[in-house]
Scaffold this motif. Structure first.
Motif, PDB file in Angstrom:
ATOM      1  N   GLY A 196      67.899  55.636  53.595  1.00 34.69           N
ATOM      2  CA  GLY A 196      67.951  54.394  52.825  1.00 34.69           C
ATOM      3  C   GLY A 196      69.227  53.618  53.059  1.00 34.69           C
ATOM      4  N   ALA A 197      70.345  54.325  53.295  1.00 37.08           N
ATOM      5  CA  ALA A 197      71.614  53.642  53.519  1.00 37.08           C
ATOM      6  C   ALA A 197      71.578  52.777  54.766  1.00 37.08           C
ATOM      7  CB  ALA A 197      72.742  54.667  53.628  1.00 37.08           C
ATOM      8  N   ARG A 198      70.758  53.132  55.725  1.00 38.80           N
ATOM      9  CA  ARG A 198      70.650  52.315  56.945  1.00 38.80           C
ATOM     10  C   ARG A 198      70.161  50.916  56.638  1.00 38.80           C
ATOM     11  NH1 ARG A 198      67.169  56.869  60.041  1.00 38.80           N
ATOM     12  NH2 ARG A 198      68.651  58.588  59.771  1.00 38.80           N
ATOM     13  N   ARG A 199      69.334  50.804  55.597  1.00 41.68           N
ATOM     14  CA  ARG A 199      68.831  49.470  55.227  1.00 41.68           C
ATOM     15  C   ARG A 199      69.843  48.698  54.401  1.00 41.68           C
ATOM     16  NH1 ARG A 199      64.301  52.732  54.029  1.00 41.68           N
ATOM     17  NH2 ARG A 199      64.641  52.494  51.786  1.00 41.68           N
ATOM     18  N   GLU A 200      70.731  49.403  53.708  1.00 40.73           N
ATOM     19  CA  GLU A 200      71.715  48.732  52.852  1.00 40.73           C
ATOM     20  C   GLU A 200      72.943  48.268  53.611  1.00 40.73           C
ATOM     21  OE1 GLU A 200      70.914  51.162  48.656  1.00 40.73           O
ATOM     22  OE2 GLU A 200      72.544  51.764  49.989  1.00 40.73           O
ATOM     23  N   LEU A 201      73.332  49.004  54.641  1.00 39.53           N
ATOM     24  CA  LEU A 201      74.599  48.745  55.307  1.00 39.53           C
ATOM     25  C   LEU A 201      74.459  47.706  56.404  1.00 39.53           C
ATOM     26  CD1 LEU A 201      75.770  52.450  55.674  1.00 39.53           C
ATOM     27  CD2 LEU A 201      76.514  50.805  53.956  1.00 39.53           C
ATOM     28  N   ASP A 202      75.500  46.905  56.570  1.00 40.65           N
ATOM     29  CA  ASP A 202      75.594  46.001  57.710  1.00 40.65           C
ATOM     30  C   ASP A 202      77.008  46.124  58.270  1.00 40.65           C
ATOM     31  OD1 ASP A 202      77.284  44.428  56.071  1.00 40.65           O
ATOM     32  OD2 ASP A 202      75.591  43.230  55.377  1.00 40.65           O
ATOM     33  N   ASP A 203      77.342  45.251  59.208  1.00 36.06           N
ATOM     34  CA  ASP A 203      78.636  45.377  59.868  1.00 36.06           C
ATOM     35  C   ASP A 203      79.804  45.122  58.922  1.00 36.06           C
ATOM     36  OD1 ASP A 203      77.405  45.970  62.230  1.00 36.06           O
ATOM     37  OD2 ASP A 203      77.380  43.898  62.952  1.00 36.06           O
ATOM     38  N   ARG A 204      79.561  44.423  57.815  1.00 30.94           N
ATOM     39  CA  ARG A 204      80.639  44.163  56.852  1.00 30.94           C
ATOM     40  C   ARG A 204      80.772  45.279  55.834  1.00 30.94           C
ATOM     41  NH1 ARG A 204      79.268  40.341  53.500  1.00 30.94           N
ATOM     42  NH2 ARG A 204      77.088  40.568  54.063  1.00 30.94           N
ATOM     43  N   THR A 205      79.658  45.820  55.397  1.00 32.97           N
ATOM     44  CA  THR A 205      79.702  46.775  54.285  1.00 32.97           C
ATOM     45  C   THR A 205      79.828  48.235  54.721  1.00 32.97           C
ATOM     46  OG1 THR A 205      77.272  46.829  54.234  1.00 32.97           O
ATOM     47  CG2 THR A 205      78.372  45.243  52.793  1.00 32.97           C
ATOM     48  N   ALA A 206      79.471  48.552  55.977  1.00 31.42           N
ATOM     49  CA  ALA A 206      79.568  49.939  56.427  1.00 31.42           C
ATOM     50  C   ALA A 206      80.988  50.495  56.307  1.00 31.42           C
ATOM     51  CB  ALA A 206      79.041  50.066  57.858  1.00 31.42           C
ATOM     52  N   PRO A 207      82.013  49.779  56.783  1.00 31.81           N
ATOM     53  CA  PRO A 207      83.367  50.339  56.617  1.00 31.81           C
ATOM     54  C   PRO A 207      83.813  50.388  55.169  1.00 31.81           C
ATOM     55  CG  PRO A 207      83.471  48.118  57.522  1.00 31.81           C
ATOM     56  CD  PRO A 207      82.039  48.522  57.558  1.00 31.81           C
TER      57      PRO A 207
END
Length: 350
Positions: free
Chosen positions: A30-41
């Motif tokens: 599920g985290a793969r759908r929530e994260l993007d290049d800004r929020t992953a770090p």
């Protein structure tokens, strides 16, 4: 509320471990759908911040203290799936390096401190923001209530597990009353910390708060004596905005909290420790398998000065947690970007 080894028997601990492992597997996907290049770090930073704030026990009653659980904060900032992973990473680091929370009880701790707090708080948070007027104040107020409720919910979940697999014969009704009662007080502290942190991030970068997405109220104009919605403005190119400043400030804050402020934390037992001692839950507690760790009990071996020892341990803990958490979330994000487009359609269909 870190449950040590010996509170819960082996069968229930194993069952909780299976549930926790399944929850982590689901949340990784599920985290793969929530994260993007800004929020992953930033997700790794949230884990480190939770680790730091958990070192700051605050007094809640005579001879009792409490600390942040962090499930509500993580879920609102980076999403519920990523939130469970944040708390799980923190609990893993604490158990392995600092002998805080039993290793055989790791599954129990992930379930009650990670899964329960996130599910309860985020469900309540989403319900509140739907019925309250749109805007930042409503998000902050909803975060306060959600965090407050999540703590006694976690205490009730522990009591349920203890009723099934407790290693000491104690009156469960009294344990439930004591656990929920003291953790309502701890929940107030959790709510204040969560609302203050969410409010601070919203004030500078609302685009980075998962729970605030799509909640901005439309601009109103008065036309002919009536209020009408203003034409929608072109969206700002937030994807191009750097998160380095937020990341740097957040990491610096976590290091200061863990390295310096933690020295002034309350030394009183936390809510679970106090209830366990009062009601005999701890009569079969076992020595932690990592008791010999050089960082056990949040101090560095062979460093005699307690302020320096605790500060170094806190700084090391923040560093290890942010590196481990960032690695987990970057890996999840990278796998997401490597999946073919048809995988997204299949996942949405399922």
């Amino acid at each position: 509320m870190h449950v040590p080894d010996g509170f819960i028997n082996a069968p229930v601990s194993v069952a909780a471990g299976v549930v926790a492992a399944g929850a982590v597997a689901v949340t990784l996907r599920g985290a793969r759908r929530e994260l993007d290049d800004r929020t992953a770090p930033l997700a790794g930073l949230v884990a480190a911040f939770i680790f730091a704030v958990q070192m700051l026990n605050f007094p809640v009653a005579a001879g009792t203290s409490g600390h942040l659980l962090g499930g509500a904060l993580a879920a609102i900032l980076v999403g519920p799936y990523s939130g469970v992973l944040c708390v799980s990473v923190v609990l893993l680091m604490q158990g392995i390096l600092f002998a805080d929370g039993g290793l055989t009880a790791l599954g129990v701790n992930i379930v009650i401190m990670g899964v329960v707090t996130v599910v309860v708080s985020y469900a309540l948070f989403r319900g509140l923001v739907k019925v309250l007027p749109g805007g930042r104040r409503s998000v902050t107020a909803s975060a306060f209530v959600a965090a407050l409720v999540s703590v006694p919910a976690s205490a009730a979940a522990f009591t349920l597990l203890y009723a099934v697999g407790g290693t000491a014969d104690v009156p469960i009704g009294k344990v439930l009353t004591a656990m929920v009662g003291v953790h309502v007080l701890i929940g107030i502290g959790e709510a204040v910390i969560t609302a203050a942190t969410v409010g601070a991030v919203i004030a500078v970068r609302p685009d980075l708060v998962h729970g605030a997405r799509g909640l901005a109220a439309p601009l109103k104009l008065r036309v002919g004596g009536e209020l009408v919605d203003a034409p929608a403005a072109a969206p700002a190119p937030v994807a191009a905005r750097s998160t380095r400043a937020v990341w740097g400030v957040g990491l610096a804050g976590a290091l200061v909290l863990a390295g310096f402020v933690s020295f002034y934390a309350s030394a009183s037992p936390d809510g679970l420790e106090k209830v366990a001692a009062d009601h005999g839950i701890d009569r079969n507690v076992e020595e932690h398998d990592a008791a010999g760790s050089p960082l056990a009990d949040y101090g560095v071996n062979d460093v005699d000065d307690p302020r320096l020892s605790g500060g170094l341990a806190g700084v090391i803990g923040v560093g290890v947690t942010v590196v481990t958490g960032s690695g987990v979330f970057w890996a999840a994000r990278r796998r997401r970007t490597e999946e073919p487009a048809w995988a997204d359609r299949v996942e949405e269909t399922v």
